[in-house]
Design an enzyme around this catalytic site. Sequence first.
Site, PDB file in Angstrom:
ATOM      1  N   PRO A  90       0.818  -1.229   0.000  1.00 42.24           N
ATOM      2  CA  PRO A  90       0.000   0.000   0.000  1.00 42.24           C
ATOM      3  C   PRO A  90       0.845   1.270   0.000  1.00 42.24           C
ATOM      4  O   PRO A  90       2.076   1.198   0.107  1.00 42.24           O
ATOM      5  CB  PRO A  90      -0.782  -0.114   1.315  1.00 42.24           C
ATOM      6  CG  PRO A  90       0.066  -0.955   2.205  1.00 42.24           C
ATOM      7  CD  PRO A  90       0.821  -1.886   1.316  1.00 42.24           C
ATOM      8  N   PHE A 159      -0.954  -8.632 -14.344  1.00 42.63           N
ATOM      9  CA  PHE A 159      -1.741  -7.648 -15.102  1.00 42.63           C
ATOM     10  C   PHE A 159      -3.232  -7.935 -15.098  1.00 42.63           C
ATOM     11  O   PHE A 159      -3.991  -7.245 -15.760  1.00 42.63           O
ATOM     12  CB  PHE A 159      -1.235  -7.590 -16.556  1.00 42.63           C
ATOM     13  CG  PHE A 159       0.143  -7.014 -16.680  1.00 42.63           C
ATOM     14  CD1 PHE A 159       0.347  -5.642 -16.663  1.00 42.63           C
ATOM     15  CD2 PHE A 159       1.253  -7.839 -16.794  1.00 42.63           C
ATOM     16  CE1 PHE A 159       1.627  -5.110 -16.764  1.00 42.63           C
ATOM     17  CE2 PHE A 159       2.541  -7.316 -16.892  1.00 42.63           C
ATOM     18  CZ  PHE A 159       2.721  -5.942 -16.877  1.00 42.63           C
ATOM     19  N   LEU A 218       4.132  -0.575 -13.239  1.00 48.43           N
ATOM     20  CA  LEU A 218       3.715   0.745 -12.720  1.00 48.43           C
ATOM     21  C   LEU A 218       3.210   1.621 -13.854  1.00 48.43           C
ATOM     22  O   LEU A 218       2.178   2.282 -13.756  1.00 48.43           O
ATOM     23  CB  LEU A 218       4.902   1.455 -12.062  1.00 48.43           C
ATOM     24  CG  LEU A 218       5.263   1.136 -10.625  1.00 48.43           C
ATOM     25  CD1 LEU A 218       6.336   2.099 -10.145  1.00 48.43           C
ATOM     26  CD2 LEU A 218       4.049   1.240  -9.708  1.00 48.43           C
ATOM     27  N   ASN A 221      -0.261   0.640 -15.400  1.00 44.63           N
ATOM     28  CA  ASN A 221      -1.383   1.138 -14.600  1.00 44.63           C
ATOM     29  C   ASN A 221      -1.539   2.646 -14.748  1.00 44.63           C
ATOM     30  O   ASN A 221      -2.656   3.167 -14.834  1.00 44.63           O
ATOM     31  CB  ASN A 221      -1.204   0.757 -13.131  1.00 44.63           C
ATOM     32  CG  ASN A 221      -1.773  -0.622 -12.849  1.00 44.63           C
ATOM     33  OD1 ASN A 221      -2.329  -1.256 -13.745  1.00 44.63           O
ATOM     34  ND2 ASN A 221      -1.638  -1.095 -11.631  1.00 44.63           N
ATOM     35  N   ALA A 222      -0.413   3.344 -14.785  1.00 41.42           N
ATOM     36  CA  ALA A 222      -0.479   4.803 -14.932  1.00 41.42           C
ATOM     37  C   ALA A 222      -1.104   5.180 -16.280  1.00 41.42           C
ATOM     38  O   ALA A 222      -1.931   6.087 -16.363  1.00 41.42           O
ATOM     39  CB  ALA A 222       0.921   5.403 -14.801  1.00 41.42           C
ATOM     40  N   CYS A 273      -5.223  -0.328  -6.863  1.00 41.75           N
ATOM     41  CA  CYS A 273      -3.934  -0.197  -7.566  1.00 41.75           C
ATOM     42  C   CYS A 273      -3.670   1.150  -8.236  1.00 41.75           C
ATOM     43  O   CYS A 273      -2.583   1.711  -8.062  1.00 41.75           O
ATOM     44  CB  CYS A 273      -3.813  -1.295  -8.607  1.00 41.75           C
ATOM     45  SG  CYS A 273      -3.737  -2.919  -7.863  1.00 41.75           S
ATOM     46  N   PHE A 274      -4.612   1.654  -9.032  1.00 40.96           N
ATOM     47  CA  PHE A 274      -4.278   2.792  -9.905  1.00 40.96           C
ATOM     48  C   PHE A 274      -3.704   3.972  -9.119  1.00 40.96           C
ATOM     49  O   PHE A 274      -2.633   4.475  -9.433  1.00 40.96           O
ATOM     50  CB  PHE A 274      -5.508   3.243 -10.701  1.00 40.96           C
ATOM     51  CG  PHE A 274      -5.817   2.382 -11.903  1.00 40.96           C
ATOM     52  CD1 PHE A 274      -5.049   1.266 -12.199  1.00 40.96           C
ATOM     53  CD2 PHE A 274      -6.877   2.693 -12.735  1.00 40.96           C
ATOM     54  CE1 PHE A 274      -5.324   0.472 -13.306  1.00 40.96           C
ATOM     55  CE2 PHE A 274      -7.163   1.910 -13.844  1.00 40.96           C
ATOM     56  CZ  PHE A 274      -6.393   0.803 -14.122  1.00 40.96           C
TER      57      PHE A 274
HETATM   58  N1  LIG Z   1      -5.859  -6.342  -6.863  1.00 34.90           N
HETATM   59  C1  LIG Z   1      -5.487  -6.265  -8.130  1.00 34.90           C
HETATM   60  O1  LIG Z   1      -6.304  -6.186  -9.041  1.00 34.90           O
HETATM   61  C2  LIG Z   1      -4.020  -6.310  -8.491  1.00 34.90           C
HETATM   62  C3  LIG Z   1      -3.650  -6.539  -9.820  1.00 34.90           C
HETATM   63  C4  LIG Z   1      -2.306  -6.605 -10.142  1.00 34.90           C
HETATM   64  C5  LIG Z   1      -1.343  -6.437  -9.155  1.00 34.90           C
HETATM   65  N2  LIG Z   1      -1.719  -6.192  -7.875  1.00 34.90           N
HETATM   66  C6  LIG Z   1      -0.666  -6.063  -6.846  1.00 34.90           C
HETATM   67  O2  LIG Z   1      -0.545  -7.319  -6.180  1.00 34.90           O
HETATM   68  C7  LIG Z   1      -0.220  -7.111  -4.790  1.00 34.90           C
HETATM   69  C8  LIG Z   1      -1.257  -7.792  -3.910  1.00 34.90           C
HETATM   70  O3  LIG Z   1      -2.495  -7.172  -4.155  1.00 34.90           O
HETATM   71  P1  LIG Z   1      -3.855  -7.795  -3.595  1.00 34.90           P
HETATM   72  O4  LIG Z   1      -4.951  -6.977  -4.164  1.00 34.90           O
HETATM   73  O5  LIG Z   1      -3.858  -9.274  -3.794  1.00 34.90           O
HETATM   74  O6  LIG Z   1      -3.673  -7.477  -2.031  1.00 34.90           O
HETATM   75  P2  LIG Z   1      -4.500  -8.102  -0.824  1.00 34.90           P
HETATM   76  O7  LIG Z   1      -4.430  -7.123   0.276  1.00 34.90           O
HETATM   77  O8  LIG Z   1      -5.848  -8.570  -1.297  1.00 34.90           O
HETATM   78  O9  LIG Z   1      -3.681  -9.433  -0.413  1.00 34.90           O
HETATM   79  C9  LIG Z   1      -2.432  -9.399   0.178  1.00 34.90           C
HETATM   80  C10 LIG Z   1      -2.376 -10.536   1.200  1.00 34.90           C
HETATM   81  O10 LIG Z   1      -1.036 -10.650   1.682  1.00 34.90           O
HETATM   82  C11 LIG Z   1      -1.089 -11.055   3.037  1.00 34.90           C
HETATM   83  N3  LIG Z   1       0.196 -10.769   3.684  1.00 34.90           N
HETATM   84  C12 LIG Z   1       0.785  -9.570   3.886  1.00 34.90           C
HETATM   85  N4  LIG Z   1       1.986  -9.720   4.476  1.00 34.90           N
HETATM   86  C13 LIG Z   1       2.168 -11.044   4.667  1.00 34.90           C
HETATM   87  C14 LIG Z   1       3.214 -11.827   5.216  1.00 34.90           C
HETATM   88  N5  LIG Z   1       4.312 -11.261   5.665  1.00 34.90           N
HETATM   89  N6  LIG Z   1       3.045 -13.171   5.258  1.00 34.90           N
HETATM   90  C15 LIG Z   1       1.921 -13.751   4.779  1.00 34.90           C
HETATM   91  N7  LIG Z   1       0.897 -13.068   4.227  1.00 34.90           N
HETATM   92  C16 LIG Z   1       1.021 -11.724   4.156  1.00 34.90           C
HETATM   93  C17 LIG Z   1      -2.252 -10.254   3.608  1.00 34.90           C
HETATM   94  O11 LIG Z   1      -2.755 -10.840   4.781  1.00 34.90           O
HETATM   95  C18 LIG Z   1      -3.254 -10.293   2.431  1.00 34.90           C
HETATM   96  O12 LIG Z   1      -4.186 -11.342   2.563  1.00 34.90           O
HETATM   97  C19 LIG Z   1      -0.114  -5.607  -4.608  1.00 34.90           C
HETATM   98  O13 LIG Z   1       1.225  -5.225  -4.776  1.00 34.90           O
HETATM   99  C20 LIG Z   1      -0.946  -5.059  -5.763  1.00 34.90           C
HETATM  100  O14 LIG Z   1      -0.522  -3.785  -6.145  1.00 34.90           O
HETATM  101  C21 LIG Z   1      -3.036  -6.148  -7.515  1.00 34.90           C
END
Ligand SMILES: NC(=O)c1ccc[n+]([C@@H]2O[C@H](COP(=O)([O-])OP(=O)(O)OC[C@H]3O[C@@H](n4cnc5c(N)ncnc54)[C@H](O)[C@@H]3O)[C@@H](O)[C@H]2O)c1
Length: 461
Positions: A90, A159, A218, A221-222, A273-274
């Site tokens: 975050p 992606f 990055l 998304n931008a 994300c965005f």
């Molecule tokens: N959500 C999307 O559409 C999307 C798409 C592409 C990329 N991303 C990227 O992927 C990453 C994850 O996004 P997300 O939406 O899945 O996040 P999320 O918050 O849904 O999931 C992250 C998970 O990681 C766990 N976690 C954190 N620290 C931990 C640790 N030390 N050990 C074990 N578990 C741990 C948390 O409990 C949580 O359940 C981010 O960097 C995001 O920018 C997200």
Amino acid sequence: MKKTILCIGAGYVGGPTMAVMADNCPDYKVIVVDMNEERINAWNSDELPIYEPGLDEVVKRARNRNLFFSTDIIAGIKEASIIFVSVNTPTKTFGAGAGKAADLQFWEKTARDIIEHSKHDKIVVEKSTLPVRTAEAMRRILQSNTKNLNFDIISNPEFMAEGTAVTDLQTPDRVLIGALETVSGQQAMQRIKDIYLHWVPEEKIKTTNLWSSELSKLVSNAMLAQRISSVNSISALCEKTDANILEVSAAMGMDSRIGAKFLRAGIGFGGSCFKKDILNLVYLCEFYGLPEVAAYWEQVVKINEYQATRFVSKILNNMFNSVASKKIAIFGFAFKADTGDTRESPAITVSKMLLEERATLAIHDPEALKNAKLDLADETGDISYHCDPYKTAEGAHAIVVLTDWKQFQGYDYERIFKSMEKPAFIFDGRNILDHKKLFKLGFNVFPLGQREYSHLTEIEK
Ligand SMILES: NC(=O)c1ccc[n+]([C@@H]2O[C@H](COP(=O)([O-])OP(=O)(O)OC[C@H]3O[C@@H](n4cnc5c(N)ncnc54)[C@H](O)[C@@H]3O)[C@@H](O)[C@H]2O)c1
């Protein structure tokens, strides 16, 4: 099974990504771990922690065959030779870079867990979205181990988009894999490529150096967010000039250099994300001494905030400058259709602003009510939550459409109109409804970037 893959982080990315991987690679054992026990229990139950079309079937096919969800992070690290890290990254809320830089504490903790519990060499794959050159810091942390173990770091950003995650993962536009240009780095890259080759055609797998891969995510998304802010900024100009944003977008999109996608005006982008990724890009540009580039990208976020505020002003201006004690029916709280995710949803901003104006809110969403309740838990004011759209709109002065759920188009608006206070308003923040038809039913209709359809005279307004 050939090998064990571990994914740390069972969120919106880790869960679906690994489910599709396990489904397509029956010769690999895939373990997904998370420190959040409730989430893992949900992944092991009939009610998955996230809503994604098609996800239930994929999980059911692979779960307990070669896909396992667990809270035992240590056992997972010990067993796996390939570790995907998909934890949240975050925006930092404290210290240097607060409000812009990525908070990498969760990411770093996983690196330290990996060093502590590893007994053999591993490939560590960055699945989370990270600032460019994070792998350098990771490499330093991982190589500081005293066990003489080798860790190769690979960047493999995700992606997929929420709402279409399963199809995006099954038939991706591209899979990006970045690695160091060393022998060991290239071998590690080939091992990750071999996994994807189970279901992704080779020509769709793009390999690059580590830093290009990190930065590409990055910037992708931008660029996507920039298209939305660009078209939204023009929607404001359309309203001043009687041009129609739908026609302008269609005309622009016919130019093959521009393309038709991501040109729909609305109340703005949301999702986890965005905004965070653009702010991170802004921070990086400032950090590397490029203030003009930083200012350019920051404007994308500012226009997004402007669009939501502008929409609320439109509601107020047209409802006689007051919504105090008026019931407003909110149709849609998720940040987009086909997801229950409300992170950074513009619906949060709009709802809070309407509550500040002392409106009574009735919120309807097919999948996001649970999250909506959490998002508005600290708000004072009269808020109710409904699965039934007709109950939501009963006695309301206005309907405010905030998510582009398809089913909103099929509701019986004649019935809804009859049950509402008059004059009845619809503010279509996603331009998804049939405005002329609604006007004929008696509604005063206010889309975005298009002419309004109002029965009120100038004096009444
Ligand atoms: N959500 C999307 O559409 C999307 C798409 C592409 C990329 N991303 C990227 O992927 C990453 C994850 O996004 P997300 O939406 O899945 O996040 P999320 O918050 O849904 O999931 C992250 C998970 O990681 C766990 N976690 C954190 N620290 C931990 C640790 N030390 N050990 C074990 N578990 C741990 C948390 O409990 C949580 O359940 C981010 O960097 C995001 O920018 C997200």
